[in-house]
Design a protein around this motif. Structure first.
Motif, short mmCIF file in Angstrom:
data_model
loop_
_atom_site.label_atom_id
_atom_site.label_comp_id
_atom_site.label_asym_id
_atom_site.label_seq_id
_atom_site.Cartn_x
_atom_site.Cartn_y
_atom_site.Cartn_z
N ALA A 164 0.83 -1.21 0.00
CA ALA A 164 0.00 0.00 0.00
C ALA A 164 0.86 1.25 0.00
N GLU A 165 1.92 1.26 0.81
CA GLU A 165 2.81 2.42 0.85
C GLU A 165 3.52 2.59 -0.49
N TYR B 233 0.92 4.03 -2.87
CA TYR B 233 0.51 5.38 -2.54
C TYR B 233 1.58 6.40 -2.93
N HIS C 137 -2.75 -0.71 -7.14
CA HIS C 137 -3.36 0.41 -6.44
C HIS C 137 -3.82 -0.07 -5.06
N PRO C 138 -3.63 0.72 -4.00
CA PRO C 138 -4.00 0.26 -2.65
C PRO C 138 -5.44 -0.22 -2.54
N GLN C 139 -6.36 0.49 -3.22
CA GLN C 139 -7.77 0.15 -3.14
C GLN C 139 -8.04 -1.24 -3.70
N SER D 77 -5.68 16.88 -0.29
CA SER D 77 -5.05 15.77 0.40
C SER D 77 -3.59 16.09 0.68
N ASP E 44 0.19 14.68 1.83
CA ASP E 44 0.99 13.45 1.79
C ASP E 44 1.81 13.30 3.07
N LYS F 132 -4.00 14.27 -6.41
CA LYS F 132 -5.11 14.02 -5.50
C LYS F 132 -5.99 15.26 -5.32
#
Length: 401
Positions: free
Chosen positions: A171-172, A175, A182-184, A261, A263, A280
């Motif tokens: 995920a990192e 991101y 993709h994390p999702q 957003s 970071d 984002k």
């Protein structure tokens, strides 16, 4: 919603005529339009499989239970999807076994019943959703690289595959700029405790990368280096007295109100350094007028310095060895004449982020990769960790001679 293979082209022709006549393309219509390519390609592939004698059955995801929010172009899978998909696919398999060929990144809005798309990583999300629905032992995602790599091969050709990752590490990586997953898209697999294996379509014998909930980190130091360029950095210093109550809350409420957003963040009692990711912000790059508005709001409570053309270098690995990672990294950067302008560590248990100038970033990644992965660094660390005149018992205690 069901589409006959004979009527797909007719439906597409009618849709395009309607768009041309109205001279308007809403997000809902756009989702419907882009769905045709996936629906036709899966039909072609299923037909080809059957021609080869491998019995296959085509499915449109929106017809077998992929229920989503009505956020067109960026819909989210709803929980009802899992039992519905499982019932349909398991039922068909029991009645008449055939390989399911399912459209990627498509669903059906829960209120509108219209075709939706799942946004970035939507095809991988489709795969992991099916995997969780069916309780599979492993989910495979096929890409054009030999798994997740130690850095972007376009930046440094000596990048090598990482054999194992945790979902947190993956995920990192995603991101902060890695393009493989993709994390999702990994969320269903993570929730279901199902390993995800990333394989290469052009090198199918490569073992790839296996992503799991946890892994043995005892010998792990650095897993991968990720670069995110074109980042905007803000230094925000309170104009009020030291320790002004609520300063942090006020700053972040401004970003929340403007839908921005953040970071990376580094804070002291009266100052904040943070980075903004252009991708984002309102699903496009931040234009100067909007950036000026952010600064105008912040300057009501602080002195603001804007620093553009910055890059975030993220060191993904075992943060239990953070002192060792930082020592090595800063020695490398010092030898290359690079000053780190900000460091963020602590919130993530697998990530240390460094901010440098865009113009220096690729050189930094190359030098760091060479130092951590190519010059025997891991062997040196392992040798240093072994006691010179003693041995370890099963509990880790050292007994000297």
């Amino acid at each position: 919603m069901t589409r006959s293979k004979y009527s797909l082209l007719d439906q597409l022709e009618q849709l395009l005529k309607g768009i041309a006549m109205m001279k308007e393309l809403t997000l809902r219509t756009r989702d419907y339009l882009v769905s045709f390519g996936e629906c036709m390609s899966t039909r072609i592939f299923a037909a080809y499989m059957n021609k080869l004698g491998k019995k296959a059955r085509q499915y449109d995801a929106f017809d077998i239970g992929f229920i989503t929010t009505d956020d067109f172009t960026n819909a989210d899978i709803l929980e009802v999807t899992y039992p519905t998909v499982a019932k349909r696919l398991n039922g068909d398999w029991m009645d008449d076994p055939a390989i399911p060929i399912v459209t990627g990144f498509l669903g059906k809005g829960c209120k509108s019943c219209a075709v939706t798309t799942l946004g970035r990583g939507g095809s991988d999300l489709t795969a992991t959703t099916i995997g969780k629905s069916l309780g599979l032992r492993e989910i495979q995602v096929w890409k054009d690289v030999d798994g997740v790599l130690t850095c972007d091969p376009n930046i440094y050709a000596n990048a090598i595959p990482v054999p194992y990752l945790t979902f947190d590490e993956a995920a990192e990586l995603a991101y902060f700029g890695a393009q493989v997953l993709h994390p999702q898209s990994m969320r269903p697999a993570r929730e279901g405790g199902i390993p995800v294996r990333v394989k290469n379509s052009y090198n199918r014998h490569a073992p790839g990368t296996v992503i799991t909930k946890s892994r043995d980190m005892s010998k792990s130091i650095l897993t991968s280096i990720v670069l995110k360029s074109n980042v905007t950095m803000l230094d925000i210093v309170s104009t009020r007295m030291l320790g002004q109550y609520g300063f942090l809350a006020k700053v972040f409420s401004i970003f929340e109100d403007l839908g921005i957003s953040v970071d990376c963040v580094a804070t002291s009692e009266v100052s904040i350094s943070l980075t903004l990711d252009p991708s984002k912000l309102w699903s496009r790059e931040l234009i100067q007028q909007e950036l000026d508005h952010v600064i105008e709001e912040l300057e009501k409570i602080a002195v603001v310095h804007l620093l553009q053309k910055r890059s975030i270098i993220s060191l993904i690995g075992n943060v239990q060895r953070s002192s060792l990672i930082l020592e090595k990294a800063f020695n490398v950067l010092r030898r290359n004449g690079v000053n780190v302008q900000m460091i963020s560590q602590g919130a993530s248990k697998v990530n240390i982020s460094l901010v440098v100038n865009d113009s220096e970033a690729k050189q930094c990644v190359q030098a760091l990769h060479s130092a951590f992965f190519e010059n025997g660094f891991l062997s040196e660390v392992e040798a240093a960790d072994v006691p010179q005149n003693g041995s370890l018992n099963s509990n880790g205690a050292i007994y000297g001679n």
